[in-house]
Write a protein that holds these residues in place. Structure first.
Motif, PDB file in Angstrom:
ATOM      1  N   PRO A  53      -7.846  -0.190   3.659  1.00  0.00           N
ATOM      2  CA  PRO A  53      -7.530  -1.185   2.623  1.00  0.00           C
ATOM      3  C   PRO A  53      -6.780  -2.383   3.213  1.00  0.00           C
ATOM      4  CG  PRO A  53      -5.931   0.596   2.566  1.00  0.00           C
ATOM      5  CD  PRO A  53      -6.934   0.969   3.616  1.00  0.00           C
ATOM      6  N   ILE A  54      -6.746  -3.484   2.463  1.00  0.00           N
ATOM      7  CA  ILE A  54      -5.868  -4.590   2.866  1.00  0.00           C
ATOM      8  C   ILE A  54      -4.523  -4.297   2.203  1.00  0.00           C
ATOM      9  CG2 ILE A  54      -5.525  -7.097   2.921  1.00  0.00           C
ATOM     10  CD1 ILE A  54      -8.481  -7.483   2.403  1.00  0.00           C
ATOM     11  N   ILE A  55      -3.509  -4.042   3.015  1.00  0.00           N
ATOM     12  CA  ILE A  55      -2.186  -3.729   2.466  1.00  0.00           C
ATOM     13  C   ILE A  55      -1.401  -5.034   2.378  1.00  0.00           C
ATOM     14  CG2 ILE A  55      -0.052  -2.409   2.750  1.00  0.00           C
ATOM     15  CD1 ILE A  55      -1.681  -0.274   4.211  1.00  0.00           C
ATOM     16  N   CYS A  56      -1.261  -5.524   1.143  1.00  0.00           N
ATOM     17  CA  CYS A  56      -0.548  -6.784   0.932  1.00  0.00           C
ATOM     18  C   CYS A  56       0.869  -6.458   0.485  1.00  0.00           C
ATOM     19  CB  CYS A  56      -1.253  -7.622  -0.140  1.00  0.00           C
ATOM     20  SG  CYS A  56      -2.878  -8.189   0.377  1.00  0.00           S
ATOM     21  N   TYR A  57       1.804  -6.520   1.408  1.00  0.00           N
ATOM     22  CA  TYR A  57       3.215  -6.229   1.106  1.00  0.00           C
ATOM     23  C   TYR A  57       3.698  -7.180   0.001  1.00  0.00           C
ATOM     24  CZ  TYR A  57       8.253  -6.653   1.575  1.00  0.00           C
ATOM     25  OH  TYR A  57       9.591  -6.738   1.302  1.00  0.00           O
ATOM     26  N   SER A  58       4.404  -6.616  -0.967  1.00  0.00           N
ATOM     27  CA  SER A  58       4.847  -7.406  -2.113  1.00  0.00           C
ATOM     28  C   SER A  58       6.142  -8.166  -1.760  1.00  0.00           C
ATOM     29  CB  SER A  58       5.081  -6.461  -3.295  1.00  0.00           C
ATOM     30  OG  SER A  58       5.170  -7.205  -4.467  1.00  0.00           O
ATOM     31  N   VAL A  59       5.983  -9.463  -1.564  1.00  0.00           N
ATOM     32  CA  VAL A  59       7.071 -10.289  -1.027  1.00  0.00           C
ATOM     33  C   VAL A  59       8.346 -10.207  -1.863  1.00  0.00           C
ATOM     34  CG1 VAL A  59       7.725 -12.687  -0.499  1.00  0.00           C
ATOM     35  CG2 VAL A  59       5.439 -11.853   0.094  1.00  0.00           C
ATOM     36  N   LYS A  60       8.192 -10.054  -3.182  1.00  0.00           N
ATOM     37  CA  LYS A  60       9.362 -10.062  -4.071  1.00  0.00           C
ATOM     38  C   LYS A  60      10.365  -8.958  -3.748  1.00  0.00           C
ATOM     39  CE  LYS A  60       6.506  -9.222  -7.672  1.00  0.00           C
ATOM     40  NZ  LYS A  60       5.332  -8.621  -6.985  1.00  0.00           N
ATOM     41  N   ALA A  61       9.892  -7.874  -3.147  1.00  0.00           N
ATOM     42  CA  ALA A  61      10.796  -6.745  -2.879  1.00  0.00           C
ATOM     43  C   ALA A  61      11.878  -7.149  -1.880  1.00  0.00           C
ATOM     44  CB  ALA A  61      10.008  -5.546  -2.358  1.00  0.00           C
ATOM     45  N   ASN A  62      11.476  -7.853  -0.860  1.00  0.00           N
ATOM     46  CA  ASN A  62      12.438  -8.386   0.115  1.00  0.00           C
ATOM     47  C   ASN A  62      11.703  -9.486   0.867  1.00  0.00           C
ATOM     48  OD1 ASN A  62      14.014  -8.960   2.396  1.00  0.00           O
ATOM     49  ND2 ASN A  62      14.967  -6.942   2.280  1.00  0.00           N
ATOM     50  N   SER A  63      12.134 -10.711   0.651  1.00  0.00           N
ATOM     51  CA  SER A  63      11.316 -11.828   1.130  1.00  0.00           C
ATOM     52  C   SER A  63      11.880 -12.481   2.385  1.00  0.00           C
ATOM     53  CB  SER A  63      11.155 -12.855   0.012  1.00  0.00           C
ATOM     54  OG  SER A  63      12.403 -13.127  -0.577  1.00  0.00           O
ATOM     55  N   ASN A  64      12.807 -11.801   3.060  1.00  0.00           N
ATOM     56  CA  ASN A  64      13.339 -12.385   4.296  1.00  0.00           C
ATOM     57  C   ASN A  64      12.199 -12.627   5.296  1.00  0.00           C
ATOM     58  OD1 ASN A  64      14.435 -12.238   7.145  1.00  0.00           O
ATOM     59  ND2 ASN A  64      16.308 -12.462   5.956  1.00  0.00           N
ATOM     60  N   LEU A  65      12.222 -13.807   5.913  1.00  0.00           N
ATOM     61  CA  LEU A  65      11.128 -14.189   6.822  1.00  0.00           C
ATOM     62  C   LEU A  65      10.929 -13.188   7.959  1.00  0.00           C
ATOM     63  CD1 LEU A  65      11.586 -18.067   7.293  1.00  0.00           C
ATOM     64  CD2 LEU A  65      10.046 -16.860   5.738  1.00  0.00           C
ATOM     65  N   ALA A  66      12.026 -12.629   8.472  1.00  0.00           N
ATOM     66  CA  ALA A  66      11.899 -11.694   9.594  1.00  0.00           C
ATOM     67  C   ALA A  66      11.120 -10.453   9.161  1.00  0.00           C
ATOM     68  CB  ALA A  66      13.278 -11.302  10.105  1.00  0.00           C
ATOM     69  N   ILE A  67      11.378 -10.011   7.942  1.00  0.00           N
ATOM     70  CA  ILE A  67      10.698  -8.807   7.440  1.00  0.00           C
ATOM     71  C   ILE A  67       9.219  -9.118   7.179  1.00  0.00           C
ATOM     72  CG2 ILE A  67      10.616  -7.228   5.449  1.00  0.00           C
ATOM     73  CD1 ILE A  67      13.711  -7.217   5.646  1.00  0.00           C
ATOM     74  N   LEU A  68       8.971 -10.293   6.611  1.00  0.00           N
ATOM     75  CA  LEU A  68       7.576 -10.683   6.368  1.00  0.00           C
ATOM     76  C   LEU A  68       6.825 -10.792   7.702  1.00  0.00           C
ATOM     77  CD1 LEU A  68       7.952 -13.482   3.640  1.00  0.00           C
ATOM     78  CD2 LEU A  68       7.715 -11.020   3.334  1.00  0.00           C
ATOM     79  N   LYS A  69       7.483 -11.407   8.669  1.00  0.00           N
ATOM     80  CA  LYS A  69       6.847 -11.614   9.980  1.00  0.00           C
ATOM     81  C   LYS A  69       6.533 -10.268  10.634  1.00  0.00           C
ATOM     82  CE  LYS A  69       5.667 -14.444  13.325  1.00  0.00           C
ATOM     83  NZ  LYS A  69       4.768 -15.576  13.146  1.00  0.00           N
ATOM     84  N   LEU A  70       7.493  -9.356  10.556  1.00  0.00           N
ATOM     85  CA  LEU A  70       7.310  -8.019  11.135  1.00  0.00           C
ATOM     86  C   LEU A  70       6.022  -7.381  10.577  1.00  0.00           C
ATOM     87  CD1 LEU A  70      10.207  -5.411  10.567  1.00  0.00           C
ATOM     88  CD2 LEU A  70       7.829  -4.750  10.765  1.00  0.00           C
ATOM     89  N   LEU A  71       5.870  -7.467   9.257  1.00  0.00           N
ATOM     90  CA  LEU A  71       4.732  -6.806   8.614  1.00  0.00           C
ATOM     91  C   LEU A  71       3.420  -7.557   8.864  1.00  0.00           C
ATOM     92  CD1 LEU A  71       6.622  -5.748   5.403  1.00  0.00           C
ATOM     93  CD2 LEU A  71       5.571  -4.186   7.050  1.00  0.00           C
ATOM     94  N   VAL A  72       3.492  -8.881   8.810  1.00  0.00           N
ATOM     95  CA  VAL A  72       2.276  -9.677   9.037  1.00  0.00           C
ATOM     96  C   VAL A  72       1.777  -9.451  10.466  1.00  0.00           C
ATOM     97  CG1 VAL A  72       1.439 -12.069   9.275  1.00  0.00           C
ATOM     98  CG2 VAL A  72       2.712 -11.377   7.234  1.00  0.00           C
ATOM     99  N   LYS A  73       2.719  -9.354  11.410  1.00  0.00           N
ATOM    100  CA  LYS A  73       2.336  -9.105  12.809  1.00  0.00           C
ATOM    101  C   LYS A  73       1.618  -7.765  12.973  1.00  0.00           C
ATOM    102  CE  LYS A  73       4.600  -9.877  16.677  1.00  0.00           C
ATOM    103  NZ  LYS A  73       5.729  -9.980  17.625  1.00  0.00           N
TER     104      LYS A  73
END
Ligand code: LLP
Length: 422
Positions: A53-73
């Motif tokens: 599946p495409i796992i789209c992390y829900s940004v609203k839960a924690n939107s810190n850029l470092a966390i988003l970057k970690l997951l997107v990477k």
């Protein structure tokens, strides 16, 4: 499972003593574990690997850029709900074809920005919104992908404020109306209705509500197929619950085992939007005990963090475990743990039996990685805490502590008020 553990009576995050982090970065402090975030993402990914599946992390839960970057990477996509979240998604370089956009109230500007970025699709929540996206797409001369958010009318057995898939909730469109919309798709010349979406609630600890909702979707998709209405995507939303106290939520594997057969029957590409499951137990809020106050009826532990930093107890009466960073006493006492804010809702725990703590000790409010910092505010003119990310024996500052100037940065005192007059 998470990476916050006691070693020789001190709480550690991965390989670092949390007390050393507070000494370095101050209190209150949000501390996140890199490994916990990654493990949770990978657990979900591997449980569903059969269908990729495409796992789209829900940004609203924690939107810190470092966390988003970690997951997107790691290959995750992002589930967004506003222009601000789209901005963050772009900042971390999330490929547009991995971004899905929900929300019952998207503005024209937000819609336009997302169309221009060519996101994977909008999760559309009403007929008016569909018409609006069609109109804006026409102006931009683009064909826009949309999924219809269905309100499947199921009871997810969670807190009433975070139930979203009941027919009395504002979210989504009922099956009958969705069916009509899908049959009038020619009316939307600038839309490609390519999928269906559900999100039935949050902190759901049982699989049954999902089975019930997805079964309804399977039936609906089969009916559409018979009528040659062929879709490409089924977005099953987020909502997977975690352990705050004594909950026994389904594991990713148990969840997958139960719903995979249903998902496979759809023949569609599956999208998931987990938030809490990935970051919830990956974060703690560390706070310092300022005062201990015994009244005629209660013992209050007054800490330096408040409902502005973590609103879940005040808003949902949510339970968070609270642990001392250093266990020094085995005696227990019953206390209320409260913040400094001028509201009686400013509490983190009520009548909680805890090991005795002293003034100047530090406490960890556990399970605050999701909907902690992202729901914080500056109420009572309190600068927000710093956030740090721990990876093994290294710590990274991922958001600076706010300063007093940050509080007034955008405020303007009109000139006429500045002129002196008696
Ligand atoms: N997708 C949609 C469309 C959503 O509305 C949400 C959450 C999610 C995904 C992610 O749900 P999760 O996997 O995190 O449960 N502030 C509340 C939770 C609100 C959830 C809102 N929507 C809390 O602190 O419990």
């Amino acid at each position: 499972m998470h990476e916050f553990r006691y070693k020789r009576n001190y709480l550690y995050c991965e390989d670092l003593k949390v007390i050393d982090l507070v000494k370095k970065f101050g209190s209150p402090l949000y501390v996140y574990s890199y490994k916990t975030i990654l493990d949770h993402y990978l657990k979900l990914k591997s449980a569903f690997k059969e269908i990729d599946p495409i796992i789209c992390y829900s940004v609203k839960a924690n939107s810190n850029l470092a966390i988003l970057k970690l997951l997107v990477k790691e290959g995750a996509g992002l589930d967004i709900v506003s222009g601000g979240e789209l901005f963050r998604a772009i900042k971390v370089g999330c490929p547009a074809e991995r971004i899905v956009y929900a929300s019952v109230g998207k503005t024209d500007k937000e819609i336009e920005e997302a169309i221009k970025r060519r996101i994977l699709f909008f999760n559309v929540e009403s007929l008016s919104e569909l018409e609006n996206i069609n109109r804006i797409s026409q102006i931009l001369n683009r064909i826009t992908n949309v999924a219809i958010r269905i309100n499947p009318d199921v009871e997810p057995k969670t807190h009433k404020f975070i139930t979203t898939g009941k027919i009395t909730n504002k979210f989504g469109i009922d099956f009958e109306s969705a069916y009509k919309i899908l049959n009038m798709h020619k009316r939307f010349a600038y839309l490609n209705i390519c999928g269906l979406h559900i999100h039935i609630g949050s902190q759901i600890t049982e699989t049954t509500p999902y089975i019930y909702a997805i079964s309804k979707m399977v039936k609906f998709i089969q009916k559409l197929k018979k009528e040659a209405i062929n879709l490409k995507y089924l977005n099953i939303g987020g909502g997977l619950g975690i352990i705050y106290d004594k909950e026994k939520p389904q594991t990713a594997k148990e969840f997958a085992d139960k719903i995979l057969p249903l998902l496979k029957r759809t023949g569609l590409k599956i999208i998931m939007e987990p938030g809490r499951f990935i970051v919830g137990n990956a974060g703690i809020l560390v706070t310092k005990v300022l005062y201990i106050k015994s009244t005629l009826k209660k013992k209050f532990i007054i800490v330096d963090s408040g409902m502005n930093d973590l609103i879940r107890p005040a808003l949902y009466d949510a339970y968070h475990k609270i642990l001392p960073l250093h266990i020094t006493d085995s005696k227990l006492s019953k206390v209320d743990i409260v913040g400094p804010i001028c509201e009686s809702a400013d509490f983190f725990a009520k009548d909680r039996v805890m090991p005795e703590v002293k003034e100047a000790d530090f406490l960890a409010i556990m399970g605050t990685g999701a909907y902690g910092f992202s729901m914080s505010s500056n109420y009572n003119s309190r600068p927000r805490p710093a956030e740090v990310l721990v990876k093994k024996n290294r710590v990274y500052l991922i958001r600076e502590r706010e300063k007093y100037n940050d509080l007034i940065d955008k405020e303007i005192v009109p000139g006429f008020l500045k002129r002196w007059r008696r």
